[in-house]
Design an enzyme around this catalytic site. Structure first.
Site, PDB file in Angstrom:
ATOM      1  N   HIS A 145      30.869 -60.130 -16.957  1.00 44.72           N
ATOM      2  CA  HIS A 145      30.236 -61.098 -16.522  1.00 44.72           C
ATOM      3  C   HIS A 145      28.705 -60.909 -16.222  1.00 44.72           C
ATOM      4  O   HIS A 145      28.350 -59.882 -16.091  1.00 44.72           O
ATOM      5  CB  HIS A 145      30.537 -61.622 -15.115  1.00 44.72           C
ATOM      6  CG  HIS A 145      29.808 -62.867 -14.666  1.00 44.72           C
ATOM      7  ND1 HIS A 145      30.007 -64.075 -14.949  1.00 44.72           N
ATOM      8  CD2 HIS A 145      28.876 -62.880 -13.753  1.00 44.72           C
ATOM      9  CE1 HIS A 145      29.054 -65.029 -14.563  1.00 44.72           C
ATOM     10  NE2 HIS A 145      28.406 -64.127 -13.611  1.00 44.72           N
ATOM     11  N   SER A 175      30.702 -66.888  -4.934  1.00 43.04           N
ATOM     12  CA  SER A 175      30.918 -67.667  -6.252  1.00 43.04           C
ATOM     13  C   SER A 175      31.193 -67.101  -7.344  1.00 43.04           C
ATOM     14  O   SER A 175      32.135 -67.491  -8.165  1.00 43.04           O
ATOM     15  CB  SER A 175      29.633 -68.610  -6.001  1.00 43.04           C
ATOM     16  OG  SER A 175      29.574 -69.426  -7.363  1.00 43.04           O
ATOM     17  N   ARG A 230      25.359 -76.691  -1.876  1.00 41.03           N
ATOM     18  CA  ARG A 230      24.058 -75.666  -1.599  1.00 41.03           C
ATOM     19  C   ARG A 230      23.111 -76.070  -2.527  1.00 41.03           C
ATOM     20  O   ARG A 230      21.896 -75.740  -2.089  1.00 41.03           O
ATOM     21  CB  ARG A 230      24.864 -74.071  -2.336  1.00 41.03           C
ATOM     22  CG  ARG A 230      25.723 -73.791  -1.279  1.00 41.03           C
ATOM     23  CD  ARG A 230      26.263 -72.379  -1.958  1.00 41.03           C
ATOM     24  NE  ARG A 230      25.459 -71.750  -2.353  1.00 41.03           N
ATOM     25  CZ  ARG A 230      25.758 -70.752  -3.477  1.00 41.03           C
ATOM     26  NH1 ARG A 230      26.828 -70.789  -4.220  1.00 41.03           N
ATOM     27  NH2 ARG A 230      24.687 -70.010  -4.129  1.00 41.03           N
ATOM     28  N   LYS A 238      35.308 -66.647  -9.258  1.00 40.08           N
ATOM     29  CA  LYS A 238      35.694 -67.076 -10.566  1.00 40.08           C
ATOM     30  C   LYS A 238      36.262 -65.967 -11.560  1.00 40.08           C
ATOM     31  O   LYS A 238      37.319 -66.032 -12.129  1.00 40.08           O
ATOM     32  CB  LYS A 238      34.615 -67.734 -11.404  1.00 40.08           C
ATOM     33  CG  LYS A 238      34.268 -68.952 -10.797  1.00 40.08           C
ATOM     34  CD  LYS A 238      33.037 -69.766 -11.478  1.00 40.08           C
ATOM     35  CE  LYS A 238      31.784 -69.399 -11.343  1.00 40.08           C
ATOM     36  NZ  LYS A 238      31.136 -69.780  -9.834  1.00 40.08           N
ATOM     37  N   ASP A 241      34.789 -73.583  -4.830  1.00 41.05           N
ATOM     38  CA  ASP A 241      33.573 -73.202  -5.323  1.00 41.05           C
ATOM     39  C   ASP A 241      32.645 -74.190  -5.757  1.00 41.05           C
ATOM     40  O   ASP A 241      31.405 -74.321  -5.749  1.00 41.05           O
ATOM     41  CB  ASP A 241      33.505 -71.813  -6.377  1.00 41.05           C
ATOM     42  CG  ASP A 241      32.266 -71.417  -6.701  1.00 41.05           C
ATOM     43  OD1 ASP A 241      31.574 -70.955  -6.138  1.00 41.05           O
ATOM     44  OD2 ASP A 241      32.278 -71.599  -8.011  1.00 41.05           O
TER      45      ASP A 241
END
Length: 434
Positions: free
Chosen positions: A82, A183, A168, A187, A161
């Site tokens: 990621h 967050s 947010r 995922k 999320d």
């Protein structure tokens, strides 16, 4: 339990139990806790922070708020990569076939681009015919057969999320490390990987601009992985300037092809070898990072990685002939040079200005509903530390409409030229692992 008591508890700097965090996330997901209370809670987290254990509890609760992907039918240790985003970040398209040809299963769930950060799905869809619409069974079959497949993100992962992120965004609580870390990691954990390699960007073109804050985020995510039983490594990499030379979907695919041929930009190649080495070790296909790196270099040199890219493309209905004939990728009508107006050295390239200009040209989305042009983008001709003369090309705009002066001005302003020679920026700042 009452939400008002839990808001007060964090406001006063106290630590939550797992049961309390489960109550908060479940209540917000099923709408028994209203936005106004969750806003107060997010602000309390913003100011008071969370302990490592609390952040792991929060991440786990978010994962359990929706579906999770079961990849147990895939043979071997599944390693996910990621990136926290950036400009010209083409690593997934290079890494997926590269590590897959060494036997590392890459079951990748990716998203589309928004703002100046490009999306892997958009880039892959610039390959004629390429489809990310796969059933779960087909996805698993392809990974077992070819060790690589990429699909779009399912809508049912981590609903808490999605709700919390939107909240947010409008309550000035985005820049909270526990909330960012939970967050991102929720995922990744919901996507079913056995191990995770994180490319955490720092600098002007990154979400986290300051190195100290980037390190805190990387450490928080590695700690979450450890606490929730997933081997996790984080590489902190530079985003003070765009990665590689290409910014734009088809342009980046071509650059990924060049990289797998061994002809790619130095920084993109080095980052892929670094990330890939960690993926190979976590998948237990090498005993050390040095051994893994040698295997990756050999896969590029021998042409095996490039052939695996063709296999990957064909398996998802794409035209694999683009690998040998990249002119089959979408091409823009116009190419406009942006030239230097004085002699000197490139001392800075403001990555987010370049990324925003590429978005304005049509390579990215200003909103989720925006339509992108897969052919357009910006090709850099110079990087930080390069010598330039008056009239040298700094960048080339690839566009399907004659570019407006505002685009040209923004790109020119992104290049800072100084009289003194400047060193190239450091690419890898730190590596954080368990």
């Amino acid at each position: 339990m009452r939400m008002v008591d839990l808001i007060e508890k964090k406001r006063d700097g106290n630590q939550y139990t797992k049961e309390e965090i489960d109550f908060i996330i479940q209540g917000y997901t099923d709408e028994t806790i209203p936005d106004y209370q969750m806003s107060a809670w997010a602000m309390a987290i913003y100011f008071q922070g969370m302990a490592s254990e609390e952040t792991a509890f929060l991440t786990d609760a978010i994962v359990r708020s929706g579906e999770t992907i079961d990849l147990s039918a895939i043979h071997g240790i599944k390693v996910d990569k990621h990136s926290t985003g950036g400009v010209g970040d083409t690593t997934t398209i290079v890494l997926a076939p590269l590590v897959a040809c060494l036997g590392v299963p890459v079951a990748k769930m990716s998203g589309r681009g928004l703002g100046h950060t490009g999306g892997t799905i958009d880039k892959l869809e610039s390959i004629p015919g390429f489809s990310v619409e796969l059933t779960n069974n087909k996805f698993i079959d392809l990974v077992n057969k070819n060790k690589v497949a990429v699909i779009g993100q399912t809508k049912n992962l981590t609903p808490a999320d999605k709700k919390l992120y939107s909240l947010r965004d409008v309550t000035a609580t985005v820049n909270s490390i526990p909330l960012i870390a939970s967050s991102i990691m929720s995922k990744k954990l919901a996507s079913g990987a056995d191990a995770i390699v994180l490319d955490v960007k720092t600098g002007a073109g990154a979400f986290m601009k300051e190195l100290d804050e980037t390190k805190k985020l990387a450490e928080a995510m590695v700690n979450i992985g450890r606490d929730l039983g997933k081997k996790t490594s984080a590489i902190i990499s530079d985003m003070t300037q765009p990665l590689g030379y290409a910014i734009g979907n088809a342009l980046e695919v071509k650059e990924a092809i060049d990289t797998l041929k061994g002809e790619g930009p130095e920084d993109l190649t080095e980052l892929c070898l670094t990330l890939g080495s960690h993926m190979v070790v976590l998948a237990e296909k090498a005993n050390s990072l040095d051994e893994a790196r040698k295997k990756l270099v050999q896969a590029i040199t021998s042409g095996e990685a490039l052939e695996h890219l063709k296999i990957f493309i064909e398996a998802q209905q794409g035209d694999s002939s683009v690998v040998d004939n990249p002119e089959k990728l979408p091409e823009a009508k116009y190419k406009v040079n942006i030239n230097a107006e004085k002699e000197g050295y490139i001392s800075s390239i403001v990555a987010d200005k370049i990324g925003t200009a590429a978005m304005m040209i049509g390579a990215g989305r200003a909103t989720k509903s925006s339509t992108i042009d897969l052919a357009v983008g910006i090709e850099l001709r110079k990087k930080i530390g390069d010598k330039v003369f008056d009239g040298d090309s700094l960048a080339v705009i690839h566009g399907n409409e004659v570019p407006l002066d505002s685009y040209i001005k923004r790109i020119k302003e992104a290049f800072i030229i100084s009289e003194k020679q400047v060193d190239k920026p450091q690419l890898i700042y730190d590596i954080i692992a368990e």
